[in-house]
Design an enzyme around this catalytic site. Structure first.
Site, mmCIF file in Angstrom:
data_model
loop_
_atom_site.group_PDB
_atom_site.id
_atom_site.type_symbol
_atom_site.label_atom_id
_atom_site.label_comp_id
_atom_site.label_asym_id
_atom_site.label_seq_id
_atom_site.Cartn_x
_atom_site.Cartn_y
_atom_site.Cartn_z
ATOM 1 N N ASP A 51 18.924 47.792 16.553
ATOM 2 C CA ASP A 51 17.745 47.510 15.740
ATOM 3 C C ASP A 51 17.360 46.036 15.838
ATOM 4 O O ASP A 51 16.813 45.458 14.891
ATOM 5 C CB ASP A 51 17.929 47.910 14.277
ATOM 6 C CG ASP A 51 16.670 48.511 13.660
ATOM 7 O OD1 ASP A 51 15.631 48.545 14.334
ATOM 8 O OD2 ASP A 51 16.731 48.964 12.494
ATOM 9 N N LYS A 56 9.099 58.267 19.079
ATOM 10 C CA LYS A 56 9.889 57.781 17.941
ATOM 11 C C LYS A 56 9.314 58.368 16.663
ATOM 12 O O LYS A 56 8.110 58.278 16.407
ATOM 13 C CB LYS A 56 9.824 56.256 17.892
ATOM 14 C CG LYS A 56 10.297 55.612 16.581
ATOM 15 C CD LYS A 56 11.798 55.674 16.397
ATOM 16 C CE LYS A 56 12.224 54.979 15.112
ATOM 17 N NZ LYS A 56 11.954 53.530 15.093
#
Length: 418
Positions: free
Chosen positions: A325, A191
């Site tokens: 998210d 990420k």
């Protein structure tokens, strides 16, 4: 394990075709052994004892997938992050994982914070939770989106601990070393924050982080490790373009897309994970004082452009995978994202495909999950409602009647013997 039969439901297999009335799924151990219309599956039903789940006329779908969550986060309480013991976040994650399963989410990609031990605890059956692909931490430039150093001099360090490397790195060789540290810690996907963001204190979504060369070395190092992919938090146009040119696999958020970037993503097959729910959740939390003022301001500025960008990308044919998210909002409310996706122009079936087969492809798990097909893992969801008629009905976890993960019922009544 005995055979399990899920019957009497509208079958939506995750591939986007018309639903099948009176569908069935036959399971043994953790695999799908037969699937389709009643007449097609009936000839595969054994004479030996079998347990049955009656879908009651609801929908039968593949286990749903959220490609962008943060299981060790929920909300943005700065005081809590600075004062609570490090280990407490993992105990809190147990309930969040339970809520995620109850919402019908059987697989997730964790975009930062969840460590290897949490994944192992689920895999060993110590705690219930979704199947997960973890990034461990998020790479950031100094002063970038993942750098939560405060003007007071305190470092809030959202993702940092004895087994979670801090993601701060600058320059090609420092980036290379940091990627190797993250992979050593158990990351299955890398990420990176390619731009600034809404909730970071010292930058803006339009700020560009990392050069193309720095991003490319992340892709290179991941490729050395049996094809580990890179997912990029990317909100500003230039940073998104850099990430796509560097070969990054998926763009997270994509708030400020332009026609050139959209065409580039389509050409290269880059996935887009919209997280339309995230800025909305920031504004909702602001009503109770649960978000910092800089985050509220940036979310308000971004929300319309975000919807317009995702609508344009969808119209152009960019591959869209569902991600929320979750952690910015409450875990277990993930399926609110589907209604927002329909709101920007997707059909209910396209939204379901985005959270099943397309999401599985985004994770590289398309051979195992994401569709109801013979030989795939037995992840199945039964709903009380028809999601094609009312996609928003899935927002209520009570409408998720049964969840099967790896062939075991993890939500709903135990199947009846037959």
């Amino acid at each position: 394990m005995p055979f399990m039969l899920i019957t009497n439901g509208q079958l939506i297999d995750g591939r986007g075709g018309p639903p099948l009335p009176d569908g069935m799924v036959l399971i043994r151990d953790n695999q799908i052994r037969a699937v389709g219309r009643r007449d097609d599956v009936a000839r595969h039903i054994p004479r030996e004892p079998i347990t049955t789940i009656d879908a009651g006329g609801g929908a039968i779908l593949p286990g749903l997938i959220d490609t962008h969550v943060h299981l060790t986060l929920e909300g943005f309480n700065i005081q809590e992050r600075l004062t609570e013991p490090y280990s407490l976040q993992f105990y809190k994650a147990v309930d969040r994982m339970r809520r995620t399963l109850d919402a019908g989410i059987t697989s997730v990609r964790d975009a930062g914070g969840t460590d290897l031990g949490t994944k192992m605890a689920v895999e060993r059956g110590i705690v219930p939770g979704p199947r997960m692909q973890i990034s461990v931490t998020a790479l950031t430039t100094t002063g970038g989106h993942g750098d939560f150093w405060m003007p007071s001099g305190l470092d809030m360090a959202l993702f940092d601990g004895p087994n979670v490397p801090h993601g701060r790195c600058d320059g090609v060789e420092e980036v290379r070393r940091k990627v190797r540290e993250v992979l050593r810690a158990g990351a299955e996907v890398i990420k990176v924050c390619a731009t600034g963001g809404v909730l970071s204190p010292t930058d803006d979504p339009s700020f560009t982080q990392f050069s193309i060369e720095e991003l490319a070395v992340m892709v290179q190092e991941g490729a050395f490790r049996k094809g580990v992919r890179v997912m990029a938090h990317a909100q500003g146009t230039e940073g998104i373009r850099n990430a796509v040119l560097a070969g990054i696999h998926s763009i997270e958020h994509g708030i400020y897309l332009d026609d050139e970037v959209i065409a580039l993503m389509k050409e290269r097959g880059t996935f887009l994970v919209p997280t339309l729910l995230a800025p909305l959740a920031v504004l909702e939390a602001a009503e109770t004082g649960g978000m910092p003022p800089w985050g509220v301001r940036k979310a308000r500025e971004a929300i319309e452009a975000h919807s317009a960008s995702i609508a344009a990308a969808h119209k152009a044919g960019v591959r869209i995978a569902m991600g929320t998210d979750a952690g910015v909002m409450r875990h277990g409310t993930n399926l609110r994202e589907l209604g927002l996706m329909v709101g920007i122009g997707m059909t209910p079936m396209e939204a379901i495909v985005a959270t099943t087969s397309v999401a599985a492809a985004c994770l590289g798990w398309e051979d195992a999950v994401g569709t109801l097909e013979i030989g795939k893992l037995a992840d199945v969801v039964v709903t009380r409602t028809d999601p094609l008629a009312d996609i928003r009905s899935l927002e209520d976890p009570d409408n998720i009647a049964v969840v099967v993960k790896d062939g075991a019922v993890v939500k709903g009544h135990a199947p009846s013997p037959r």
